[in-house]
Design a protein around this motif. Sequence first.
Motif, PDB file in Angstrom:
ATOM      1  N   GLY A  48       0.801  -1.247   0.143  1.00  0.00           N
ATOM      2  CA  GLY A  48      -0.091   0.170  -0.057  1.00  0.00           C
ATOM      3  C   GLY A  48       0.743   1.351  -0.019  1.00  0.00           C
ATOM      4  N   VAL A  49       2.115   1.137   0.143  1.00  0.00           N
ATOM      5  CA  VAL A  49       3.142   2.267   0.186  1.00  0.00           C
ATOM      6  C   VAL A  49       3.133   2.795  -1.411  1.00  0.00           C
ATOM      7  N   GLU A  50       2.863   3.920  -2.015  1.00  0.00           N
ATOM      8  CA  GLU A  50       3.303   4.231  -3.250  1.00  0.00           C
ATOM      9  C   GLU A  50       4.733   4.507  -3.654  1.00  0.00           C
ATOM     10  N   PRO A  51       5.246   3.835  -4.592  1.00  0.00           N
ATOM     11  CA  PRO A  51       6.633   4.058  -4.657  1.00  0.00           C
ATOM     12  C   PRO A  51       7.067   5.593  -5.123  1.00  0.00           C
ATOM     13  N   MET A  52       8.027   6.338  -4.906  1.00  0.00           N
ATOM     14  CA  MET A  52       8.406   7.662  -4.993  1.00  0.00           C
ATOM     15  C   MET A  52       9.733   7.896  -5.275  1.00  0.00           C
ATOM     16  N   ALA A  53      10.267   8.925  -6.005  1.00  0.00           N
ATOM     17  CA  ALA A  53      11.458   9.293  -6.308  1.00  0.00           C
ATOM     18  C   ALA A  53      12.081  10.175  -5.323  1.00  0.00           C
ATOM     19  N   HIS A  54      11.546  10.933  -4.563  1.00  0.00           N
ATOM     20  CA  HIS A  54      11.862  11.693  -3.491  1.00  0.00           C
ATOM     21  C   HIS A  54      10.840  11.849  -2.391  1.00  0.00           C
ATOM     22  N   ALA A  55      11.456  12.117  -1.126  1.00  0.00           N
ATOM     23  CA  ALA A  55      10.739  11.916   0.071  1.00  0.00           C
ATOM     24  C   ALA A  55       9.690  13.025   0.315  1.00  0.00           C
ATOM     25  N   PHE A  56      10.004  14.067  -0.493  1.00  0.00           N
ATOM     26  CA  PHE A  56       9.135  15.050  -0.229  1.00  0.00           C
ATOM     27  C   PHE A  56       8.607  15.517  -1.636  1.00  0.00           C
ATOM     28  N   PRO A  57       7.450  16.077  -1.833  1.00  0.00           N
ATOM     29  CA  PRO A  57       6.883  16.655  -3.224  1.00  0.00           C
ATOM     30  C   PRO A  57       7.978  17.383  -3.803  1.00  0.00           C
ATOM     31  N   VAL A  58       8.206  17.438  -5.203  1.00  0.00           N
ATOM     32  CA  VAL A  58       9.191  18.334  -5.766  1.00  0.00           C
ATOM     33  C   VAL A  58       8.317  18.991  -6.888  1.00  0.00           C
ATOM     34  N   PHE A  59       8.686  20.310  -6.962  1.00  0.00           N
ATOM     35  CA  PHE A  59       7.759  21.081  -7.852  1.00  0.00           C
ATOM     36  C   PHE A  59       8.688  22.285  -8.076  1.00  0.00           C
ATOM     37  N   ASN A  60       8.411  22.846  -9.386  1.00  0.00           N
ATOM     38  CA  ASN A  60       9.344  23.950 -10.015  1.00  0.00           C
ATOM     39  C   ASN A  60       9.217  25.208  -9.025  1.00  0.00           C
ATOM     40  N   VAL A  61      10.412  25.665  -8.535  1.00  0.00           N
ATOM     41  CA  VAL A  61      10.605  26.826  -7.573  1.00  0.00           C
ATOM     42  C   VAL A  61      10.992  27.927  -8.469  1.00  0.00           C
ATOM     43  N   LEU A  62      11.070  27.737  -9.675  1.00  0.00           N
ATOM     44  CA  LEU A  62      11.774  29.013 -10.518  1.00  0.00           C
ATOM     45  C   LEU A  62      10.333  29.890 -10.807  1.00  0.00           C
ATOM     46  N   GLU A  63      10.524  31.143 -10.759  1.00  0.00           N
ATOM     47  CA  GLU A  63       9.447  32.125 -11.260  1.00  0.00           C
ATOM     48  C   GLU A  63       9.287  31.959 -12.702  1.00  0.00           C
ATOM     49  N   ASP A  64       8.146  32.568 -13.304  1.00  0.00           N
ATOM     50  CA  ASP A  64       7.836  32.760 -14.664  1.00  0.00           C
ATOM     51  C   ASP A  64       8.928  33.642 -15.266  1.00  0.00           C
ATOM     52  N   ASP A  65       9.120  33.365 -16.552  1.00  0.00           N
ATOM     53  CA  ASP A  65       9.960  34.236 -17.379  1.00  0.00           C
ATOM     54  C   ASP A  65       9.171  35.526 -17.719  1.00  0.00           C
ATOM     55  N   VAL A  66       9.812  36.780 -17.213  1.00  0.00           N
ATOM     56  CA  VAL A  66       9.163  37.771 -17.727  1.00  0.00           C
ATOM     57  C   VAL A  66      10.130  38.714 -18.341  1.00  0.00           C
ATOM     58  N   GLU A  67       9.716  39.113 -19.455  1.00  0.00           N
ATOM     59  CA  GLU A  67      10.587  40.021 -20.500  1.00  0.00           C
ATOM     60  C   GLU A  67      10.863  41.218 -19.844  1.00  0.00           C
ATOM     61  N   GLN A  68      12.153  41.624 -19.629  1.00  0.00           N
ATOM     62  CA  GLN A  68      12.605  42.910 -19.231  1.00  0.00           C
ATOM     63  C   GLN A  68      13.710  43.693 -19.910  1.00  0.00           C
ATOM     64  N   PRO A  69      13.556  44.720 -19.933  1.00  0.00           N
ATOM     65  CA  PRO A  69      14.724  45.431 -20.926  1.00  0.00           C
ATOM     66  C   PRO A  69      16.059  45.308 -20.574  1.00  0.00           C
ATOM     67  N   GLY A  70      16.688  44.987 -21.640  1.00  0.00           N
ATOM     68  CA  GLY A  70      18.057  44.657 -21.381  1.00  0.00           C
ATOM     69  C   GLY A  70      19.170  45.751 -21.733  1.00  0.00           C
ATOM     70  N   PHE A  71      20.526  45.284 -21.802  1.00  0.00           N
ATOM     71  CA  PHE A  71      21.529  46.300 -22.281  1.00  0.00           C
ATOM     72  C   PHE A  71      21.746  46.425 -23.628  1.00  0.00           C
ATOM     73  N   THR A  72      21.907  47.841 -24.052  1.00  0.00           N
ATOM     74  CA  THR A  72      22.421  48.057 -25.471  1.00  0.00           C
ATOM     75  C   THR A  72      23.548  47.769 -25.721  1.00  0.00           C
ATOM     76  N   PRO A  73      23.811  47.244 -26.957  1.00  0.00           N
ATOM     77  CA  PRO A  73      25.243  46.922 -27.082  1.00  0.00           C
ATOM     78  C   PRO A  73      26.441  47.879 -26.239  1.00  0.00           C
ATOM     79  N   ALA A  74      26.264  49.089 -26.710  1.00  0.00           N
ATOM     80  CA  ALA A  74      26.957  50.150 -25.971  1.00  0.00           C
ATOM     81  C   ALA A  74      27.391  49.745 -24.370  1.00  0.00           C
ATOM     82  N   GLU A  75      26.074  49.645 -23.864  1.00  0.00           N
ATOM     83  CA  GLU A  75      26.083  49.459 -22.412  1.00  0.00           C
ATOM     84  C   GLU A  75      26.929  48.205 -22.033  1.00  0.00           C
TER      85      GLU A  75
END
Length: 97
Positions: A48-75
Amino acid sequence: MPQPSVDIDYVANLARLDLTAEEKTRFAAQLGDILAYFEKLNAVDVTGVEPMAHAFPVFNVLEDDVEQPGFTPAEALLNAPAQRDNQFLVPKVVDDA
Protein backbone atom coordinates in the motif's frame (compact mmCIF):
# COMPACT_ATOMS: atom_id res chain seq x y z
CA MET A 1 21.40 -12.63 11.32
CA PRO A 2 23.93 -14.48 9.09
CA GLN A 3 25.93 -12.36 6.69
CA PRO A 4 25.31 -12.96 2.98
CA SER A 5 28.17 -14.53 1.06
CA VAL A 6 30.12 -12.05 -1.07
CA ASP A 7 32.37 -13.10 -3.95
CA ILE A 8 34.82 -10.24 -3.52
CA ASP A 9 37.03 -11.42 -6.39
CA TYR A 10 34.06 -11.19 -8.77
CA VAL A 11 33.08 -7.73 -7.51
CA ALA A 12 36.68 -6.49 -7.68
CA ASN A 13 36.97 -7.78 -11.24
CA LEU A 14 33.79 -5.95 -12.26
CA ALA A 15 35.19 -2.74 -10.75
CA ARG A 16 38.61 -3.38 -12.32
CA LEU A 17 40.27 -3.28 -8.90
CA ASP A 18 43.43 -5.13 -7.93
CA LEU A 19 42.94 -5.74 -4.22
CA THR A 20 45.40 -7.05 -1.66
CA ALA A 21 44.39 -9.95 0.56
CA GLU A 22 43.83 -7.52 3.46
CA GLU A 23 41.61 -5.28 1.32
CA LYS A 24 39.62 -8.29 0.12
CA THR A 25 38.95 -9.36 3.71
CA ARG A 26 37.95 -5.85 4.83
CA PHE A 27 35.79 -5.06 1.79
CA ALA A 28 34.08 -8.46 1.85
CA ALA A 29 33.01 -7.78 5.45
CA GLN A 30 31.81 -4.27 4.55
CA LEU A 31 29.86 -5.51 1.52
CA GLY A 32 28.39 -8.29 3.65
CA ASP A 33 27.18 -5.68 6.16
CA ILE A 34 25.58 -3.65 3.37
CA LEU A 35 23.82 -6.71 1.93
CA ALA A 36 22.62 -7.70 5.41
CA TYR A 37 21.08 -4.24 5.81
CA PHE A 38 19.29 -4.67 2.48
CA GLU A 39 17.89 -7.94 3.79
CA LYS A 40 16.44 -6.00 6.74
CA LEU A 41 14.89 -3.50 4.33
CA ASN A 42 13.39 -6.32 2.28
CA ALA A 43 11.65 -7.59 5.43
CA VAL A 44 9.66 -4.36 5.81
CA ASP A 45 6.01 -4.61 4.72
CA VAL A 46 5.45 -1.87 2.14
CA THR A 47 2.02 -3.03 1.01
CA GLY A 48 0.00 0.00 0.00
CA VAL A 49 3.00 2.36 -0.03
CA GLU A 50 3.25 4.20 -3.32
CA PRO A 51 6.76 4.22 -4.83
CA MET A 52 8.30 7.66 -5.10
CA ALA A 53 11.53 9.21 -6.33
CA HIS A 54 11.76 11.83 -3.57
CA ALA A 55 10.84 11.89 0.10
CA PHE A 56 9.10 15.25 -0.31
CA PRO A 57 6.98 16.60 -3.16
CA VAL A 58 9.13 18.22 -5.83
CA PHE A 59 7.86 21.22 -7.73
CA ASN A 60 9.35 23.91 -9.90
CA VAL A 61 10.51 26.74 -7.65
CA LEU A 62 11.52 29.05 -10.48
CA GLU A 63 9.49 32.14 -11.28
CA ASP A 64 7.85 32.65 -14.64
CA ASP A 65 10.03 34.33 -17.24
CA VAL A 66 9.11 37.96 -17.62
CA GLU A 67 10.58 39.99 -20.44
CA GLN A 68 12.60 42.93 -19.17
CA PRO A 69 14.64 45.54 -20.96
CA GLY A 70 18.28 44.55 -21.41
CA PHE A 71 21.51 46.33 -22.11
CA THR A 72 22.20 48.06 -25.39
CA PRO A 73 25.36 46.83 -27.13
CA ALA A 74 27.16 50.00 -26.06
CA GLU A 75 26.16 49.47 -22.41
CA ALA A 76 27.16 45.80 -22.48
CA LEU A 77 30.59 46.65 -23.90
CA LEU A 78 31.16 49.66 -21.66
CA ASN A 79 33.77 47.96 -19.42
CA ALA A 80 35.12 45.49 -21.99
CA PRO A 81 38.92 45.65 -22.14
CA ALA A 82 38.77 45.02 -25.91
CA GLN A 83 35.94 45.11 -28.43
CA ARG A 84 35.34 45.00 -32.18
CA ASP A 85 32.10 45.24 -34.21
CA ASN A 86 29.88 45.31 -31.07
CA GLN A 87 31.51 42.11 -29.76
CA PHE A 88 33.86 41.27 -26.89
CA LEU A 89 37.38 40.68 -28.16
CA VAL A 90 39.07 37.82 -26.31
CA PRO A 91 42.48 36.15 -26.65
CA LYS A 92 42.72 33.29 -29.12
CA VAL A 93 42.38 29.93 -27.35
CA VAL A 94 42.55 27.51 -30.31
CA ASP A 95 45.72 27.10 -32.39
CA ASP A 96 45.43 26.81 -36.14
CA ALA A 97 46.73 23.39 -37.10
